[in-house]
Design a protein around this motif. Structure first.
Motif, PDB file in Angstrom:
ATOM      1  N   GLY A  55       0.560  -1.162   0.065  1.00  0.00           N
ATOM      2  CA  GLY A  55       0.109  -0.022   0.106  1.00  0.00           C
ATOM      3  C   GLY A  55       0.799   1.340   0.048  1.00  0.00           C
ATOM      4  O   GLY A  55       0.467   2.212  -0.680  1.00  0.00           O
ATOM      5  N   LEU A  56       1.855   1.184   0.874  1.00  0.00           N
ATOM      6  CA  LEU A  56       3.014   2.395   0.896  1.00  0.00           C
ATOM      7  C   LEU A  56       3.602   2.702  -0.743  1.00  0.00           C
ATOM      8  O   LEU A  56       3.220   3.748  -1.183  1.00  0.00           O
ATOM      9  CB  LEU A  56       3.925   2.225   1.639  1.00  0.00           C
ATOM     10  CG  LEU A  56       5.095   3.527   2.095  1.00  0.00           C
ATOM     11  CD1 LEU A  56       4.154   4.547   2.743  1.00  0.00           C
ATOM     12  CD2 LEU A  56       5.812   2.898   2.915  1.00  0.00           C
ATOM     13  N   ILE A  57       3.872   1.595  -1.210  1.00  0.00           N
ATOM     14  CA  ILE A  57       4.561   1.760  -2.597  1.00  0.00           C
ATOM     15  C   ILE A  57       3.379   2.201  -3.746  1.00  0.00           C
ATOM     16  O   ILE A  57       3.692   3.267  -4.350  1.00  0.00           O
ATOM     17  CB  ILE A  57       5.090   0.235  -3.055  1.00  0.00           C
ATOM     18  CG1 ILE A  57       6.111   0.012  -2.387  1.00  0.00           C
ATOM     19  CG2 ILE A  57       5.405   0.599  -4.481  1.00  0.00           C
ATOM     20  CD1 ILE A  57       7.437   0.620  -2.492  1.00  0.00           C
ATOM     21  N   VAL A  58       2.383   1.593  -3.534  1.00  0.00           N
ATOM     22  CA  VAL A  58       1.253   2.263  -4.522  1.00  0.00           C
ATOM     23  C   VAL A  58       0.833   3.656  -4.171  1.00  0.00           C
ATOM     24  O   VAL A  58       0.775   4.559  -5.174  1.00  0.00           O
ATOM     25  CB  VAL A  58       0.097   1.222  -4.362  1.00  0.00           C
ATOM     26  CG1 VAL A  58      -1.048   1.939  -5.107  1.00  0.00           C
ATOM     27  CG2 VAL A  58       0.390  -0.192  -4.963  1.00  0.00           C
ATOM     28  N   SER A  59       0.583   4.193  -2.848  1.00  0.00           N
ATOM     29  CA  SER A  59       0.407   5.417  -2.651  1.00  0.00           C
ATOM     30  C   SER A  59       1.518   6.445  -2.829  1.00  0.00           C
ATOM     31  O   SER A  59       1.261   7.598  -3.635  1.00  0.00           O
ATOM     32  CB  SER A  59      -0.071   5.536  -1.209  1.00  0.00           C
ATOM     33  OG  SER A  59      -1.135   4.918  -0.713  1.00  0.00           O
ATOM     34  N   VAL A  60       2.651   5.973  -2.741  1.00  0.00           N
ATOM     35  CA  VAL A  60       3.909   6.970  -2.954  1.00  0.00           C
ATOM     36  C   VAL A  60       3.977   7.088  -4.421  1.00  0.00           C
ATOM     37  O   VAL A  60       4.068   8.199  -5.129  1.00  0.00           O
ATOM     38  CB  VAL A  60       5.402   6.442  -2.382  1.00  0.00           C
ATOM     39  CG1 VAL A  60       6.358   7.171  -2.933  1.00  0.00           C
ATOM     40  CG2 VAL A  60       4.893   6.694  -0.761  1.00  0.00           C
ATOM     41  N   THR A  61       3.767   6.040  -5.179  1.00  0.00           N
ATOM     42  CA  THR A  61       3.938   5.867  -6.886  1.00  0.00           C
ATOM     43  C   THR A  61       2.737   6.934  -7.442  1.00  0.00           C
ATOM     44  O   THR A  61       2.885   7.795  -8.204  1.00  0.00           O
ATOM     45  CB  THR A  61       3.741   4.500  -7.367  1.00  0.00           C
ATOM     46  OG1 THR A  61       4.768   3.979  -6.604  1.00  0.00           O
ATOM     47  CG2 THR A  61       4.181   4.668  -8.966  1.00  0.00           C
ATOM     48  N   ALA A  62       1.527   6.762  -6.759  1.00  0.00           N
ATOM     49  CA  ALA A  62       0.236   7.411  -7.238  1.00  0.00           C
ATOM     50  C   ALA A  62       0.647   8.900  -7.133  1.00  0.00           C
ATOM     51  O   ALA A  62       0.235   9.841  -7.783  1.00  0.00           O
ATOM     52  CB  ALA A  62      -0.890   7.070  -6.760  1.00  0.00           C
ATOM     53  N   LEU A  63       1.146   9.251  -5.808  1.00  0.00           N
ATOM     54  CA  LEU A  63       1.486  10.856  -5.386  1.00  0.00           C
ATOM     55  C   LEU A  63       2.471  11.495  -6.217  1.00  0.00           C
ATOM     56  O   LEU A  63       2.242  12.570  -6.937  1.00  0.00           O
ATOM     57  CB  LEU A  63       1.781  11.018  -3.903  1.00  0.00           C
ATOM     58  CG  LEU A  63       1.827  12.381  -3.422  1.00  0.00           C
ATOM     59  CD1 LEU A  63       0.723  13.111  -3.548  1.00  0.00           C
ATOM     60  CD2 LEU A  63       2.268  12.141  -1.818  1.00  0.00           C
ATOM     61  N   ALA A  64       3.357  10.575  -6.389  1.00  0.00           N
ATOM     62  CA  ALA A  64       4.597  11.189  -7.303  1.00  0.00           C
ATOM     63  C   ALA A  64       4.256  11.291  -8.874  1.00  0.00           C
ATOM     64  O   ALA A  64       4.714  12.175  -9.472  1.00  0.00           O
ATOM     65  CB  ALA A  64       5.800  10.222  -7.041  1.00  0.00           C
ATOM     66  N   ALA A  65       3.449  10.337  -9.291  1.00  0.00           N
ATOM     67  CA  ALA A  65       2.932  10.571 -10.564  1.00  0.00           C
ATOM     68  C   ALA A  65       2.068  11.918 -10.872  1.00  0.00           C
ATOM     69  O   ALA A  65       1.773  12.403 -11.786  1.00  0.00           O
ATOM     70  CB  ALA A  65       2.251   9.395 -11.058  1.00  0.00           C
ATOM     71  N   ASN A  66       1.325  12.416  -9.570  1.00  0.00           N
ATOM     72  CA  ASN A  66       0.756  13.496  -9.806  1.00  0.00           C
ATOM     73  C   ASN A  66       1.117  14.786  -8.997  1.00  0.00           C
ATOM     74  O   ASN A  66       0.188  15.776  -8.997  1.00  0.00           O
ATOM     75  CB  ASN A  66      -0.687  13.050  -9.353  1.00  0.00           C
ATOM     76  CG  ASN A  66      -1.642  12.271 -10.150  1.00  0.00           C
ATOM     77  OD1 ASN A  66      -1.883  12.461 -11.208  1.00  0.00           O
ATOM     78  ND2 ASN A  66      -1.771  11.146  -9.391  1.00  0.00           N
ATOM     79  N   LEU A  67       2.522  14.811  -9.150  1.00  0.00           N
ATOM     80  CA  LEU A  67       2.960  16.125  -8.633  1.00  0.00           C
ATOM     81  C   LEU A  67       2.980  17.356  -9.282  1.00  0.00           C
ATOM     82  O   LEU A  67       3.203  18.299  -9.072  1.00  0.00           O
ATOM     83  CB  LEU A  67       4.484  15.870  -7.991  1.00  0.00           C
ATOM     84  CG  LEU A  67       4.798  15.123  -6.832  1.00  0.00           C
ATOM     85  CD1 LEU A  67       6.059  14.903  -6.521  1.00  0.00           C
ATOM     86  CD2 LEU A  67       4.024  15.814  -5.696  1.00  0.00           C
ATOM     87  N   TRP A  68       2.611  17.167 -10.821  1.00  0.00           N
ATOM     88  CA  TRP A  68       2.319  18.184 -11.714  1.00  0.00           C
ATOM     89  C   TRP A  68       1.230  18.904 -11.246  1.00  0.00           C
ATOM     90  O   TRP A  68       1.067  20.102 -11.710  1.00  0.00           O
ATOM     91  CB  TRP A  68       2.456  17.814 -13.090  1.00  0.00           C
ATOM     92  CG  TRP A  68       1.456  16.585 -13.373  1.00  0.00           C
ATOM     93  CD1 TRP A  68       1.383  15.326 -13.131  1.00  0.00           C
ATOM     94  CD2 TRP A  68      -0.026  16.751 -13.502  1.00  0.00           C
ATOM     95  NE1 TRP A  68       0.238  14.590 -13.532  1.00  0.00           N
ATOM     96  CE2 TRP A  68      -0.540  15.636 -13.715  1.00  0.00           C
ATOM     97  CE3 TRP A  68      -0.657  17.876 -14.081  1.00  0.00           C
ATOM     98  CZ2 TRP A  68      -1.791  15.402 -14.050  1.00  0.00           C
ATOM     99  CZ3 TRP A  68      -2.237  17.837 -14.458  1.00  0.00           C
ATOM    100  CH2 TRP A  68      -2.630  16.569 -14.533  1.00  0.00           C
ATOM    101  N   LEU A  69       0.283  18.495 -10.413  1.00  0.00           N
ATOM    102  CA  LEU A  69      -0.985  19.494 -10.172  1.00  0.00           C
ATOM    103  C   LEU A  69      -0.606  20.401  -9.244  1.00  0.00           C
ATOM    104  O   LEU A  69       0.647  20.576  -8.597  1.00  0.00           O
ATOM    105  CB  LEU A  69      -1.790  18.290  -9.421  1.00  0.00           C
ATOM    106  CG  LEU A  69      -2.284  17.213 -10.089  1.00  0.00           C
ATOM    107  CD1 LEU A  69      -3.158  16.432  -9.053  1.00  0.00           C
ATOM    108  CD2 LEU A  69      -3.278  17.385 -11.229  1.00  0.00           C
TER     109      LEU A  69
END
Length: 83
Positions: A55-69
């Motif tokens: 869950g941590l890997i999935v959450s961090v990856t999803a957050l890092a992929a959306n940092l352009w917001l």
């Protein structure tokens, strides 16, 4: 132990790619098979640690992929993500 790490990666990486902006949502259906194989013959505490790690890997990856917001969107996204 190497089998556990392989199953961990085979579960965490497809789940991480299932979230936007990636277009691989179909991988989420298959990512739970290695996760269930990983949890086979594990104690409750060990299962919770492996699940939290995925869950941590999935959450961090999803957050890092959306940092352009913009900043408010990133803050609200971080508050919603269960990590």
């Amino acid at each position: 132990m190497p089998r556990d790490v392989l199953l961990y990666l085979l579960s965490a990486l497809p789940l991480a790619l299932a979230y936007p902006p990636f277009r691989y949502g179909f991988l989420a259906y298959w990512a739970f098979i290695p996760f269930l194989l990983l949890l086979e013959d594990k104690t409750l505490g060990s299962s919770m640690r492996w699940g939290y790690g995925i869950g941590l890997i999935v959450s961090v990856t999803a957050l890092a992929a959306n940092l352009w917001l913009n900043l408010p969107a990133v803050i609200s996204f971080a508050l919603v993500q269960p990590a």
